[in-house]
Design a protein around this motif. Structure first.
Motif, PDB file in Angstrom:
ATOM      1  N   THR A   1      48.035  19.264  69.497  1.00  0.00           N
ATOM      2  CA  THR A   1      47.918  20.403  71.035  1.00  0.00           C
ATOM      3  C   THR A   1      48.359  21.478  71.127  1.00  0.00           C
ATOM      4  OG1 THR A   1      50.143  19.634  71.221  1.00  0.00           O
ATOM      5  CG2 THR A   1      48.121  18.087  71.887  1.00  0.00           C
ATOM      6  N   ASP A   2      48.718  22.220  69.877  1.00  0.00           N
ATOM      7  CA  ASP A   2      48.735  23.273  69.122  1.00  0.00           C
ATOM      8  C   ASP A   2      47.616  23.644  68.947  1.00  0.00           C
ATOM      9  OD1 ASP A   2      50.572  25.286  67.473  1.00  0.00           O
ATOM     10  OD2 ASP A   2      48.761  24.562  66.640  1.00  0.00           O
ATOM     11  N   LEU A   3      47.698  24.611  69.643  1.00  0.00           N
ATOM     12  CA  LEU A   3      45.999  25.573  69.393  1.00  0.00           C
ATOM     13  C   LEU A   3      45.594  25.899  68.194  1.00  0.00           C
ATOM     14  CD1 LEU A   3      43.893  26.909  70.732  1.00  0.00           C
ATOM     15  CD2 LEU A   3      44.841  28.998  70.675  1.00  0.00           C
TER      16      LEU A   3
ATOM     17  N   MET B   1      41.682  31.041  75.252  1.00  0.00           N
ATOM     18  CA  MET B   1      42.597  30.272  75.604  1.00  0.00           C
ATOM     19  C   MET B   1      42.415  29.753  76.921  1.00  0.00           C
ATOM     20  SD  MET B   1      45.712  31.506  73.487  1.00  0.00           S
ATOM     21  CE  MET B   1      46.412  33.036  74.063  1.00  0.00           C
TER      22      MET B   1
ATOM     23  N   ARG C   1      43.483  25.121  76.953  1.00  0.00           N
ATOM     24  CA  ARG C   1      43.733  24.389  78.340  1.00  0.00           C
ATOM     25  C   ARG C   1      43.465  23.859  79.079  1.00  0.00           C
ATOM     26  NH1 ARG C   1      46.549  29.825  79.929  1.00  0.00           N
ATOM     27  NH2 ARG C   1      48.841  28.936  78.173  1.00  0.00           N
TER      28      ARG C   1
ATOM     29  N   THR D   1      58.305  25.763  69.766  1.00  0.00           N
ATOM     30  CA  THR D   1      56.886  26.585  69.621  1.00  0.00           C
ATOM     31  C   THR D   1      56.860  27.559  70.645  1.00  0.00           C
ATOM     32  OG1 THR D   1      56.328  25.451  71.830  1.00  0.00           O
ATOM     33  CG2 THR D   1      56.317  23.994  70.174  1.00  0.00           C
ATOM     34  N   ASN D   2      55.523  28.007  70.936  1.00  0.00           N
ATOM     35  CA  ASN D   2      55.172  29.249  71.281  1.00  0.00           C
ATOM     36  C   ASN D   2      54.629  28.718  72.325  1.00  0.00           C
ATOM     37  OD1 ASN D   2      57.087  31.457  70.428  1.00  0.00           O
ATOM     38  ND2 ASN D   2      55.810  31.342  68.628  1.00  0.00           N
ATOM     39  N   GLU D   3      53.893  28.023  72.874  1.00  0.00           N
ATOM     40  CA  GLU D   3      52.773  27.288  73.786  1.00  0.00           C
ATOM     41  C   GLU D   3      53.210  26.203  74.549  1.00  0.00           C
ATOM     42  OE1 GLU D   3      49.747  26.489  70.746  1.00  0.00           O
ATOM     43  OE2 GLU D   3      50.103  27.693  69.638  1.00  0.00           O
TER      44      GLU D   3
ATOM     45  N   ASN E   1      53.606  23.601  74.271  1.00  0.00           N
ATOM     46  CA  ASN E   1      52.254  22.263  74.037  1.00  0.00           C
ATOM     47  C   ASN E   1      53.253  21.039  73.317  1.00  0.00           C
ATOM     48  OD1 ASN E   1      53.068  23.156  70.826  1.00  0.00           O
ATOM     49  ND2 ASN E   1      52.144  22.066  70.685  1.00  0.00           N
TER      50      ASN E   1
ATOM     51  N   TYR F   1      60.116  28.351  73.156  1.00  0.00           N
ATOM     52  CA  TYR F   1      60.237  27.554  73.711  1.00  0.00           C
ATOM     53  C   TYR F   1      61.286  26.633  72.725  1.00  0.00           C
ATOM     54  CZ  TYR F   1      56.765  27.938  77.396  1.00  0.00           C
ATOM     55  OH  TYR F   1      55.712  27.890  78.309  1.00  0.00           O
TER      56      TYR F   1
END
Lengths: 470, 262
Positions: free
Chosen positions: A134-136, A183, A187, A218-220, A222, A268
């Motif tokens: 799930t990390d991009l 993106m 998503r 994380t920065n997303e 996810n 996050y």
């Protein structure tokens, strides 16, 4: 994943001529180091934090058993489970069993290098369970059937065009070159997966002994969805991630964000402390921590112990001119760059990884940016020593160094050797003052001329002058 | 830092590359040290610092060479050499011996007295009387060992700034490795080639006529690449410019047009 570390040189040769890869690597060189430098400049006490980080990690490693047991006791107190796994195989079996007990069909995953290390995805797939990254970056790589080339930016070897093509091939959408559109596609694809997953697997950046918590950054976001939506949350991590207190954790979070991405703080920072309590609105019903050893406890008390301080920030590879030239896949296993050249031999064996600790000029840049002062060149040299002692060093190099050392230990003979080499080189250089091709050192002359000595050796000239009474 | 009435006696660590490739670097070093009021001696039983063995993992031969070098350089107030890499290696010697081994103390004593030349001139002697007629636009490569093991960065620049004719233009990434790395450049020739190619590109972008540095390994590597690429940049060790010893050709250039012969 397939280990290609023994083919490091061939991997590197291919990487050096890969136009797309070289373009992508150009972005690493200008991006991360500058961001880190800016972040460090904004925090005058950064170097003091590094010293504190080193000292605290040393204390933790010296008391690893105590903090791990404290962590375990607190996880259990919170209603969670801890699984101790000595090997990758133990860890794979443990995780599979938890998933099977839950009747899991799909598993969402937050970014985790330890699950790469234990080869988890292939094992789940082989047993009929679908892992979904799930990390991009990891998601892109999973669609492409690739592995990460960097420990915090897994798809750093790709360019926008690659992502665009991959999404076009897998998503039922028109082709786009707009990052925002891409993106949004990812998503939308992932949102349904988050909701449907039976189990969520994350790594952990740190484990907090005093509370029994694990934390991921994380920065997303996810990671949050991976660990709060499914009924079961499994944290897969390694034993050296434990820290005594929440306050200690914050020291490392400050070091990690600045060293890794040049952020003051990652977007996050998500703590998990056991399963959902009655008063919680959401969260997993089951909480498991799988603690992987995989050779780490053997490093305690040994020459590689300093490596256990590593907080996986990737500053060493972001600043490494060798990594910058060839990218992460060339290293042939999970952990690339300087930290990988120390860890990989420990985990897959020095026989397979022999080329990695030698692939360094010992320029020392990695050590100079390491947030916990790991002496990476010294540790790579430790492996070279190990190779030399075990006769793993290539015969020609071994013979060469021994012959050279024979002379270097005998000053009179050494001077004769220098004089002879000096004269021969000048003869070979002829009128040009340099040599264009010399088969004995084709590694040098394939790419550059070889300057020849400008005159007789210094020792010859000096001693002639002394004799002449200067 | 020095007693004005006392002439410091220097044991010169020649370094094997300077001995073999570029004696002028050693003569220039002697000239500078003498100009700064030192008496220079050349210990005869020195060979190489042992770094090739150390970085190949042959610690047994490295320790033998270290003992030889420690012995050769004992008895001098200071040990000075024209290379951050080789002097950096002398600073590694204590790692080779257990703390209870008497050689450990001797290695520590050598480490405390061993200096790279530009750092010795600036940090120890505070020397500020550089006399050189050199004129031209130069750029400076910071060799890794000197930079990161010995903290050599501003010292050569402080000395160069005393020469009126020197115009220093910094290159991009002057602190990035040139790809030499001892045997690395032959063992990993393709990667090394990329690294030195990046370096020569950065050198060329400055428009400098002369590239200077403090380590012959790196200088030979960069000179060879510049010449292969046909880039018209002269490469010299910084002490040649500082000591005004410029009558010999730059690295890899012919002596013939200067009327010299073998």
């Amino acid at each position: 994943m397939q280990i290609t570390s023994p083919q490091f040189k061939e991997n590197a040769r291919i990487a050096l001529t890969d136009v797309g890869l070289q373009k992508a690597l150009g972005n690493v060189k200008t991006g991360f180091p500058q961001k880190r430098a800016n972040a460090v400049a904004r925090l005058p006490e950064f170097d003091q934090l590094r010293d504190q980080g080193r000292d605290l990690k040393n204390h933790i490693i010296a008391n690893l058993d105590i903090y791990l047991e404290e962590f375990e006791a607190n996880v259990i107190k919170n209603g969670g489970h801890v699984h101790w796994c000595r090997t990758s195989e133990d860890a794979r079996q443990t995780i599979l069993k938890i998933c099977q007990d839950k009747g899991a069909k799909t598993v969402t995953k937050g970014k985790s290098m330890v699950t790469e290390e234990i080869n988890l995805n292939e094992h789940l797939e082989a047993n009929g369970i679908t892992p979904i990254e799930t990390d991009l970056g990891e998601y892109i790589l999973q669609l492409r059937g690739e592995h990460p080339s960097h420990i915090i930016a897994p798809a750093i070897h790709l360019n926008l065009e690659d992502v665009s093509e991959t999404f076009h091939a897998h998503h039922n959408k028109p082709k786009s070159m707009d990052p925002a559109v891409l993106m949004q596609e990812a998503r939308e694809e992932l949102r349904a997966r988050f909701v449907a997953a039976d189990v969520g697997i994350t790594g952990a950046n740190f484990l907090v002994a005093e509370t029994g918590s694990s934390i991921i950054v994380t920065n997303e976001g996810n990671g949050d969805l991976t660990q709060t939506l499914p009924k079961t949350h499994i944290v897969v991590t390694s034993i050296e991630k434990v820290v005594p207190t929440l306050e200690d954790m914050t020291l490392f979070l400050r070091l990690l964000a600045r060293s890794a991405t040049g952020q003051e703080f990652t977007v996050y920072n998500t703590l998990s402390t056991g399963p959902k309590r009655p008063e919680d609105q959401d969260g997993p019903e089951d909480y498991h921590v799988v603690l992987v050893d995989n050779g780490r406890s053997d490093m305690v008390g040994g020459e590689l112990q300093d490596m256990l301080r590593c907080i996986r920030c990737a500053a060493c590879m972001n600043h490494c001119p060798v990594y910058g030239a060839i990218g992460g896949h060339s290293y042939g296993w999970v952990y690339p760059g300087p930290m990988g050249s120390v860890l990989t031999p420990q985990m897959i064996g020095i026989e397979k990884a022999a080329l990695l600790p030698n692939a360094s000029t010992f320029c020392g840049k990695c050590e100079s940016v390491c947030p916990v002062h790991i002496p990476l060149p010294k540790l790579m040299r430790h492996w070279r020593k190990n190779e030399f002692e075990r006769h793993l060093t290539p015969k020609a190099a071994r013979w060469g160094i021994k012959t050279w050392a024979f002379f270097a230990k005998r000053p009179s003979l050494y001077r004769l050797l220098s004089q002879t080499s000096n004269r021969m080189l000048r003869l070979l250089g002829g009128k040009k003052g340099r040599i264009h091709k010399l088969p004995m050192v084709s590694g040098w002359t394939d790419h550059r001329d070889m300057p020849v000595p400008s005159s007789k050796t210094f020792m010859q000239q000096w001693n002639e002058k002394q004799k002449a009474g200067h | 830092m020095l007693d004005n009435n006392k002439q410091p006696v220097i044991g010169l660590f020649v370094t094997c590359l300077a001995d073999l490739y570029r004696p002028e670097v050693v003569f220039a070093s002697i000239k500078l040290l003498e100009a700064a009021g030192c008496r220079v001696e050349v210990p005869q039983s020195q060979t190489c610092c042992g770094q090739p063995a150390f970085n190949t993992g042959d610690f047994s031969n490295t320790a033998d060479i270290a003992r030889l070098t420690i012995t050769a350089l004992e008895g001098y107030e200071y040990v000075v050499g024209p290379s951050g890499s080789c002097i950096g290696m002398l600073h590694h010697y204590p790692e080779l011996f257990q703390p209870e081994d008497p050689w450990h103390a001797r290695a520590l004593a050598l480490k405390a007295r061993a200096f790279e030349i530009t750092s010795f001139l600036v940090d120890v002697l505070q020397f500020s009387n550089i006399q050189s007629q050199f004129k031209g636009k130069v750029t400076y490569h910071d060799s890794c060992s000197g930079l990161r093991e010995l903290g050599i960065k501003q010292q050569p620049r402080a000395l160069l700034s005393q020469i009126e004719g020197v115009e220093l233009t910094e290159m991009e990434e002057s602190e990035t490795c040139c790809g030499f790395g001892g045997t690395f450049c032959v063992k990993y020739a393709d990667i090394s080639n990329r690294m030195v190619g990046n370096k020569t590109d950065n050198v060329a972008k400055t428009g400098a006529q002369t590239l200077l540095g403090g380590d012959l390994g790196c200088l030979l590597n960069m000179a060879g690449k510049l010449q292969r690429e046909g880039k018209d940049v002269q490469v010299r060790h910084v002490v040649e410019v500082l000591a005004d010893q410029l009558s010999h050709p730059a690295l890899g250039e012919s002596a013939y047009h200067l009327g010299k012969s073998l």
